[in-house]
Design a protein around this motif. Structure first.
Motif, PDB file in Angstrom:
ATOM      1  N   VAL A  99      40.690  45.575  41.684  1.00  0.00           N
ATOM      2  CA  VAL A  99      40.241  46.957  41.494  1.00  0.00           C
ATOM      3  C   VAL A  99      38.816  46.948  40.951  1.00  0.00           C
ATOM      4  N   TYR A 100      38.008  47.864  41.461  1.00  0.00           N
ATOM      5  CA  TYR A 100      36.637  48.066  40.996  1.00  0.00           C
ATOM      6  C   TYR A 100      36.487  49.537  40.645  1.00  0.00           C
ATOM      7  N   LEU A 101      35.954  49.810  39.461  1.00  0.00           N
ATOM      8  CA  LEU A 101      35.823  51.180  38.974  1.00  0.00           C
ATOM      9  C   LEU A 101      34.353  51.558  38.866  1.00  0.00           C
ATOM     10  N   PHE A 102      33.983  52.663  39.512  1.00  0.00           N
ATOM     11  CA  PHE A 102      32.634  53.205  39.472  1.00  0.00           C
ATOM     12  C   PHE A 102      32.719  54.589  38.837  1.00  0.00           C
ATOM     13  N   ALA A 103      32.092  54.786  37.666  1.00  0.00           N
ATOM     14  CA  ALA A 103      32.212  56.074  36.972  1.00  0.00           C
ATOM     15  C   ALA A 103      30.989  56.318  36.094  1.00  0.00           C
ATOM     16  N   LYS A 121      44.795  44.695  34.476  1.00  0.00           N
ATOM     17  CA  LYS A 121      44.756  43.238  34.672  1.00  0.00           C
ATOM     18  C   LYS A 121      44.021  42.874  35.955  1.00  0.00           C
ATOM     19  N   LYS A 122      44.077  43.755  36.953  1.00  0.00           N
ATOM     20  CA  LYS A 122      43.445  43.486  38.240  1.00  0.00           C
ATOM     21  C   LYS A 122      42.011  44.007  38.314  1.00  0.00           C
ATOM     22  N   LEU A 123      41.526  44.634  37.243  1.00  0.00           N
ATOM     23  CA  LEU A 123      40.180  45.199  37.222  1.00  0.00           C
ATOM     24  C   LEU A 123      39.148  44.075  37.216  1.00  0.00           C
ATOM     25  N   LYS A 124      38.409  43.947  38.307  1.00  0.00           N
ATOM     26  CA  LYS A 124      37.424  42.880  38.461  1.00  0.00           C
ATOM     27  C   LYS A 124      36.030  43.307  37.998  1.00  0.00           C
ATOM     28  N   GLY A 125      35.753  44.607  38.036  1.00  0.00           N
ATOM     29  CA  GLY A 125      34.433  45.074  37.626  1.00  0.00           C
ATOM     30  C   GLY A 125      34.415  46.563  37.402  1.00  0.00           C
TER      31      GLY A 125
END
Length: 149
Positions: A99-103, A121-125
Motif C-alpha cells: 500500500v502507498y498513501l498519498f495525502a 503492516k503493508k504500507l510501503k510508503g
C-alpha cells in the motif's frame, strides 16, 4: 492502463495506491504491469455564507470569532471516517500486497492511524502533498524516489 517499463511493474503482486485530498479520494490498483482507478469518492464541500459571527448586546461582546472552524473539523472527521470505511470494504473485495498513501500534510498522520492494522503492516510508503489531480504514472514516479514518511 499499461505501465511503462521504466516505472514499477508490480509483477506477481497487487499494490494499492490511496490518493486523497481534503475532500476527495481515489484508489488505484496496480499489478501485472497495469494500473486502474478502481474507486473514487468525494464529499460535498460546505459553503459558508459568513465566515465570522459577532453577538452583541449593547456594548458587551458575548461571542466572537469564526464559527466555521468547528464545521471544518467536523468535515475532516467525516472524511476520515468515510475513508476508513471504504478502505475496509475495499480490502474485503481485493487481496493487496503493498500500500502507498498519498495525502496532504495535515491529513497524512490521521489517515495512517485510521488504516486497519493489516494495511499498516503493508504500507510501503507515504507521501505528503495534494496529488489528487496527478496522473497515475506521476504517482508511480514518486514511488521510485525514496518514500517520504
Amino acid at each position: 492502463m499499461f505501465i511503462s517499463s521504466k516505472l514499477p511493474q508490480f509483477m506477481d503482486e497487487m499494490a494499492l495506491l490511496l490518493v486523497t485530498s481534503t475532500q476527495e479520494a481515489d484508489f488505484y490498483l496496480a499489478g501485472n504491469a497495469e494500473i486502474n482507478n478502481v474507486f473514487h469518492f468525494k464529499l460535498e464541500k460546505t459553503k459558508y455564507s459568513d465566515r465570522e459571527d459577532l453577538i452583541k448586546r449593547g456594548t458587551m461582546v458575548f461571542e466572537s470569532g469564526a464559527k466555521f472552524e468547528k464545521l471544518r473539523k467536523l468535515e475532516r472527521d467525516n472524511f476520515i471516517r468515510e475513508f476508513k470505511n471504504d478502505v475496509k470494504q475495499f480490502l474485503v473485495e481485493q487481496k493487496v500486497n503493498s500500500v502507498y498513501l498519498f495525502a496532504p500534510k495535515e491529513l497524512l498522520k490521521d489517515l495512517k492511524k485510521t488504516l486497519p492494522a493489516i494495511i499498516q503492516k503493508k504500507l510501503k510508503g507515504s507521501y505528503e502533498g495534494n496529488f489528487q489531480k496527478e496522473k497515475p504514472f506521476d504517482l508511480l514516479k514518486k514511488i521510485i524516489i525514496k518514500p517520504l514518511k
